[in-house]
Design an enzyme around this catalytic site. Sequence first.
Site, PDB file in Angstrom:
ATOM      1  N   LYS A  76      -7.082  49.046   3.649  1.00 29.88           N
ATOM      2  CA  LYS A  76      -5.939  48.847   2.746  1.00 29.88           C
ATOM      3  C   LYS A  76      -6.376  49.171   1.333  1.00 29.88           C
ATOM      4  O   LYS A  76      -7.396  48.666   0.867  1.00 29.88           O
ATOM      5  CB  LYS A  76      -5.456  47.384   2.800  1.00 29.88           C
ATOM      6  CG  LYS A  76      -4.117  47.190   2.101  1.00 29.88           C
ATOM      7  CD  LYS A  76      -3.000  47.696   2.975  1.00 29.88           C
ATOM      8  CE  LYS A  76      -1.670  47.802   2.226  1.00 29.88           C
ATOM      9  NZ  LYS A  76      -1.616  48.980   1.329  1.00 29.88           N
ATOM     10  N   LYS A 100     -11.365  41.884  -1.949  1.00 30.48           N
ATOM     11  CA  LYS A 100     -10.077  41.301  -2.321  1.00 30.48           C
ATOM     12  C   LYS A 100      -9.285  40.828  -1.102  1.00 30.48           C
ATOM     13  O   LYS A 100      -8.771  39.698  -1.070  1.00 30.48           O
ATOM     14  CB  LYS A 100      -9.258  42.330  -3.107  1.00 30.48           C
ATOM     15  CG  LYS A 100      -7.980  41.801  -3.705  1.00 30.48           C
ATOM     16  CD  LYS A 100      -7.214  42.898  -4.435  1.00 30.48           C
ATOM     17  CE  LYS A 100      -8.015  43.484  -5.569  1.00 30.48           C
ATOM     18  NZ  LYS A 100      -7.246  44.475  -6.352  1.00 30.48           N
ATOM     19  N   LYS A 112      -9.678  53.132  -0.321  1.00 30.39           N
ATOM     20  CA  LYS A 112      -9.121  53.630  -1.576  1.00 30.39           C
ATOM     21  C   LYS A 112      -9.091  55.147  -1.522  1.00 30.39           C
ATOM     22  O   LYS A 112      -9.894  55.775  -0.817  1.00 30.39           O
ATOM     23  CB  LYS A 112      -9.978  53.192  -2.762  1.00 30.39           C
ATOM     24  CG  LYS A 112      -9.205  53.138  -4.073  1.00 30.39           C
ATOM     25  CD  LYS A 112      -8.288  51.913  -4.118  1.00 30.39           C
ATOM     26  CE  LYS A 112      -7.587  51.778  -5.456  1.00 30.39           C
ATOM     27  NZ  LYS A 112      -6.840  50.525  -5.552  1.00 30.39           N
ATOM     28  N   THR A 196       1.880  42.410  -8.515  1.00 32.24           N
ATOM     29  CA  THR A 196       0.547  42.291  -9.102  1.00 32.24           C
ATOM     30  C   THR A 196       0.609  41.514 -10.414  1.00 32.24           C
ATOM     31  O   THR A 196      -0.200  40.614 -10.657  1.00 32.24           O
ATOM     32  CB  THR A 196      -0.087  43.673  -9.326  1.00 32.24           C
ATOM     33  OG1 THR A 196      -0.070  44.398  -8.098  1.00 32.24           O
ATOM     34  CG2 THR A 196      -1.521  43.536  -9.803  1.00 32.24           C
ATOM     35  N   ASN A 227       3.238  48.404 -14.773  1.00 31.79           N
ATOM     36  CA  ASN A 227       3.847  47.374 -13.924  1.00 31.79           C
ATOM     37  C   ASN A 227       3.125  46.041 -14.022  1.00 31.79           C
ATOM     38  O   ASN A 227       3.753  44.974 -14.030  1.00 31.79           O
ATOM     39  CB  ASN A 227       3.853  47.831 -12.461  1.00 31.79           C
ATOM     40  CG  ASN A 227       4.826  48.963 -12.204  1.00 31.79           C
ATOM     41  OD1 ASN A 227       5.791  49.142 -12.949  1.00 31.79           O
ATOM     42  ND2 ASN A 227       4.572  49.754 -11.178  1.00 31.79           N
ATOM     43  N   SER A 355       1.942  43.892  -0.318  1.00 30.09           N
ATOM     44  CA  SER A 355       1.779  45.044   0.569  1.00 30.09           C
ATOM     45  C   SER A 355       1.581  44.577   2.008  1.00 30.09           C
ATOM     46  O   SER A 355       2.094  45.194   2.950  1.00 30.09           O
ATOM     47  CB  SER A 355       0.570  45.884   0.126  1.00 30.09           C
ATOM     48  OG  SER A 355       0.899  46.700  -0.968  1.00 30.09           O
TER      49      SER A 355
END
Length: 423
Positions: A76, A100, A112, A196, A227, A355
């Site tokens: 992820k 995380k 990533k 976030t 954001n 997510s």
Amino acid sequence: MSNLSYVPESNGAWQTYLAQVDRVAPYLEHLKDYINTLKRPKRALIVDVPIVMDDGTIRHFEGYRVQHNLSRGPGKGGIRYHPDVDLNEVMALSAWMTIKTAALNLPFGGAKGGIRVDPRSLSPRELERLTRRYTSEIGHIIGPQKDIPAPDVGTNPNVMGWIMDTYSSGQGHTVTGVVTGKPVHLGGSLGRIKATGRGVFITGQQVAQKIKLPLEGAKVAVQGFGNVGSEAAYLFANAKSKIVAIQDHTGTIFQPEGMDIEALKLHLAEHQGVAGFVGAEAISNDHFWYVEMDILIPAALEGQITVERAKKLSAKLVLEGANGPTYLDADDILIERGITVVPDVICNAGGVTVSYFEWVQDMASLFWSEEEINQRLDKLMIQAVNDVWKAANEKVCSLRTAAYILACERILRARKERGIYPG
């Protein structure tokens, strides 16, 4: 594809991550025999991304997708479009995603991706061609049960929609769960864009209570006003904090009495940046770090809090809205000065948490209201903060080290219990 344990840069993000893992090793007891699992990405893919530009010329861009660890579930992590993207950075960001997701106890590993490109230099059609070609190059290693990309710096829901469509075309049917952060009408989740920034506020609120820092009247400085930074600033302003300084790609503004965030939103809609906002004065980018503040929110790129800045920072609380914004030596100085740092791996985990909710909703074809999303998000974020705070007190260590201890224990326990094939 290659299995890499390092890259040449001596002060890069990957080296910062490796040093963070080394600091946690003494706390892992019998699991430290497996610690090299965390020091090597499982898979690193570098791809050439050629596209036909609008003027008929052909340009080549370099793209990456790194899957750091998949012991706890599918990869992820976001996809970044930025001129400074390189393998060192993507490896580190994938590793931080591993930490995380484990720190939040989500059933994912870390991954990533990115392309070295300035997306603002491309037309919408060129950006779409770039995205679709990149997707076709990494398509064999992504999927709802393999690796699930999401937006990051320089990408957005539209980009995720192109990725989903390109991947689905290859599968012969619509696969909404291949990415998260999609437009809501394509299977995206309500609350994802603000998640976030909301997570930054929730974790900041919880830790501020623990260190006896009242939010009402607290002076807040925000670096990065996309954001994440804008939503965090809005929520802190609603809690009657004063947003005294903001820095983005257009410049830095300062208002010691606090800015009118609603007026600033209107300015941003018209000018696409904070520069020129009449409700504040312009100051130098470097001066941003030295204004009087109680709370600092670095919500831009990694490597922003240097040793020099850490020595002079007036904040009592640092909320890492960005990934890896604090250099390791600077982190030590902040600890020595009694400044509490809520580390990125829990502070900015609101995005990956929602997510996860989006992925679950796509798998079930059952969607929740934004109120339900926020309730679930707040609950998980508060639990994560409490777990990390408790571990920090028990181990007598920083919140960052405590978060890494919890995460690494979960990852390495999964690695140990799964075993190594073939034995």
